[in-house]
Enzyme design. Structure first.
Site, mmCIF file in Angstrom:
data_model
loop_
_atom_site.group_PDB
_atom_site.id
_atom_site.type_symbol
_atom_site.label_atom_id
_atom_site.label_comp_id
_atom_site.label_asym_id
_atom_site.label_seq_id
_atom_site.Cartn_x
_atom_site.Cartn_y
_atom_site.Cartn_z
ATOM 1 N N THR A 279 22.048 54.763 -17.378
ATOM 2 C CA THR A 279 22.467 53.510 -17.995
ATOM 3 C C THR A 279 23.989 53.393 -18.055
ATOM 4 O O THR A 279 24.547 52.361 -17.684
ATOM 5 C CB THR A 279 21.897 53.444 -19.417
ATOM 6 O OG1 THR A 279 22.148 54.711 -20.052
ATOM 7 C CG2 THR A 279 20.410 53.200 -19.399
ATOM 8 N N PHE A 404 21.424 47.026 -25.901
ATOM 9 C CA PHE A 404 21.077 48.334 -26.460
ATOM 10 C C PHE A 404 19.759 48.291 -27.232
ATOM 11 O O PHE A 404 19.486 49.146 -28.061
ATOM 12 C CB PHE A 404 22.214 48.850 -27.348
ATOM 13 C CG PHE A 404 23.440 49.234 -26.553
ATOM 14 C CD1 PHE A 404 23.483 50.434 -25.855
ATOM 15 C CD2 PHE A 404 24.544 48.390 -26.480
ATOM 16 C CE1 PHE A 404 24.605 50.798 -25.109
ATOM 17 C CE2 PHE A 404 25.661 48.740 -25.734
ATOM 18 C CZ PHE A 404 25.695 49.948 -25.049
ATOM 19 N N CYS A 411 19.272 51.744 -29.278
ATOM 20 C CA CYS A 411 19.882 52.924 -28.655
ATOM 21 C C CYS A 411 20.589 53.844 -29.649
ATOM 22 O O CYS A 411 21.494 53.423 -30.367
ATOM 23 C CB CYS A 411 20.876 52.446 -27.605
ATOM 24 S SG CYS A 411 21.652 53.777 -26.697
#
Ligand code: MNH
Length: 462
Positions: A279, A404, A411
């Protein structure tokens, strides 16, 4: 409880569903499934959702409007679902944070044990390790005689960074041209997690090699991780570094008193390696491509970096004050979110966009499409970091931008990733001029990346 006005899911719009093939002919293309889904999002923008059929017999539903996304991000009514690629990744990350189901107790335990590993203090401790790996990249680039492979180098950077910060393990990827066997296994396993979604059962039965390769790759990864854990245990406690591994081996859950099991620790280590590298690597590669093709933005960015950092070693505070670098990263994550889909399921029956959705039915929120919803983002395909100035940001619904993820399952590594990426962009633009080898093409990998991107580097002209 069937609302009288709600249509059944079989009535959802979408491309045709052929026998055996499903919607496969509509899903294939040079740039992979994601780009086709974005095209379909344009077609079904009005409805806000559509369904496709895979040859494996699944019929995933995609939600593409901000209005419907807003409903689905209500955590009282919907929770994260482990489906699609996540279900396949779960073969090696098990009930680790990223792939744990909503009702698995291991999630809460690990969430509480690991959260202290991501505080501001922890970031301060990680900064030297991040800087050390970044220096290896910069050194590699200073010596480069030909255009550099950006995705490969960003992958080395982010993997070496998370493994050094998290587990004091040094892959030293920039010292060898070949990828470490662990990283080869990880790359193949992630790709297989995606490819499986589109492979008919009949094909899988006829070619068992892919399944065998995945088993071998999972075993390769598990054995390296188990070695790292055993080595840590063999070290005297007083010498243990303050990293994520030490945290998991020593800390009990403040709520239940439970310790993480050895198996779960292995899953978490693999989770951080998986969730923590592709990512961020993709984000950096997309950002560098944009900067290479946008000289006015590059000039503004450098002016900020020169003013805040000069030629000194950056501190965490200084990095956090590079607001244009931060907005540029935010805008890159809007146009090219490196986690393009968030999957949720309703806790009870729901009506979504006029369709009856039974409890537990997975719904894929296609964030790449939501992030370009013209109802929210003026001129959505234009790259403009100033969309993230405070004023326009306040005016947007929160569902409009979720690179996120959402709520309690968002996240863990957000601050870590942004600190790492900010420092990398700042020190790269401070030192190099660069040109890209062509226009942006998206690679059909698990996490989208600029395909074949190469940069020609020269020392920056001042
Ligand atoms: Mn990360 C979850 C995006 C970097 C560790 N991450 C998520 C989710 C998104 C996401 C979206 C939620 C997925 C879902 O709902 O299914 N993460 C990113 C992006 C970057 C990123 C865009 C970089 C840019 N992530 C990182 C880094 C780490 C990390 C770096 C580790 C240091 N992420 C995680 C973990 C989770 C997660 C762990 C699972 C959190 C949970 O469910 O409790």
């Amino acid at each position: 409880m069937h609302a009288p006005h709600a249509a059944p899911l079989t009535k959802l719009p979408g491309p045709p569903n052929l026998p055996l093939l499903g919607s496969l002919p509509w899903m294939l293309g040079r740039e992979g499934v994601l780009m086709r889904l974005l095209e379909l999002a344009g077609v079904h923008r009005e409805a806000g959702l559509f369904r496709v059929a895979t040859p494996t017999g699944h019929a995933p539903i995609f939600v593409v409007s901000t209005a419907l996304a807003e409903q689905l991000f209500d955590e009282k009514r919907f929770q994260k679902a482990i489906e699609g690629p996540l279900l396949n990744i779960r073969e090696f990350t098990g009930d680790g944070l990223f792939t744990a189901r909503g009702d698995e107790p291991a999630w809460g335990v690990a969430h509480r044990v690991l959260s202290p590993g991501f505080t501001a203090d922890a970031m301060e401790r990680f900064l030297p390790a991040m800087r050390q790996v970044l220096e290896a990249l910069l050194m590699h680039w200073r010596r480069a005689q030909s255009p550099v492979d950006v995705v490969a180098d960003m992958t080395k950077l982010t993997l070496d960074t998370i493994s050094l910060c998290g587990f004091a393990f040094e892959f030293r990827s920039f010292e060898t041209p070949a990828l470490h066997p662990f990283l080869q296994a990880l790359g193949r396993a992630l790709q297989e997690s995606l490819d499986r979604l589109h492979r008919p059962a009949l094909v899988s039965a006829l070619f068992p090699g892919k399944a065998r390769q995945l088993r071998d790759d999972v075993a390769t990864m598990a054995s390296l991780v188990d070695g790292v854990i055993a080595a840590r245990r063999a070290q005297p406690r007083a010498e243990w570094p303050q990293d994520l591994l030490s945290l998991m081996l020593t800390e009990a859950d403040p709520k239940t008193g439970a310790m993480l099991s050895d198996e779960n620790i292995r899953y978490q280590v693999l989770t951080f390696l998986v969730a923590g590298h592709e990512t961020t690597a993709g984000l950096l590669a997309f950002t560098l491509h944009q900067l290479a093709s946008n000289p006015p933005l590059l000039a503004r960015l450098r002016a900020e970096v020169d003013e805040v950092l000069g030629t000194r070693e950056p501190t965490r505070k200084e990095l956090l004050s590079l607001s244009l670098v931060m907005r540029t990263l935010s805008e890159a994550l809007r146009l090219w979110p490196t986690v393009p889909v968030l999957c949720v399921a309703p806790l009870a029956d729901e009506v979504v966009g006029g369709f009856h959705v039974p409890a537990g039915q997975p719904l894929n929120v296609l964030m790449s499409a939501v992030h370009r919803d013209p109802a929210v983002w003026p001129d959505p395909d234009r790259f403009d970091p100033d969309r993230f100035l405070p004023e326009p940001s306040r005016a947007r619904p929160s569902a409009a931008y979720k690179p996120f993820g959402n709520g309690k399952r968002s996240c863990t590594g957000r601050i870590f990733a942004l600190l790492e990426a900010t420092m990398a962009v700042a020190l790269i633009v401070r030192e190099f001029d660069f040109t890209a080898n062509g226009p942006l093409v998206i690679a059909p990998t698990t996490s989208p990346k600029p395909k074949g991107l190469r940069l020609t580097l020269t020392p920056r002209r001042r």
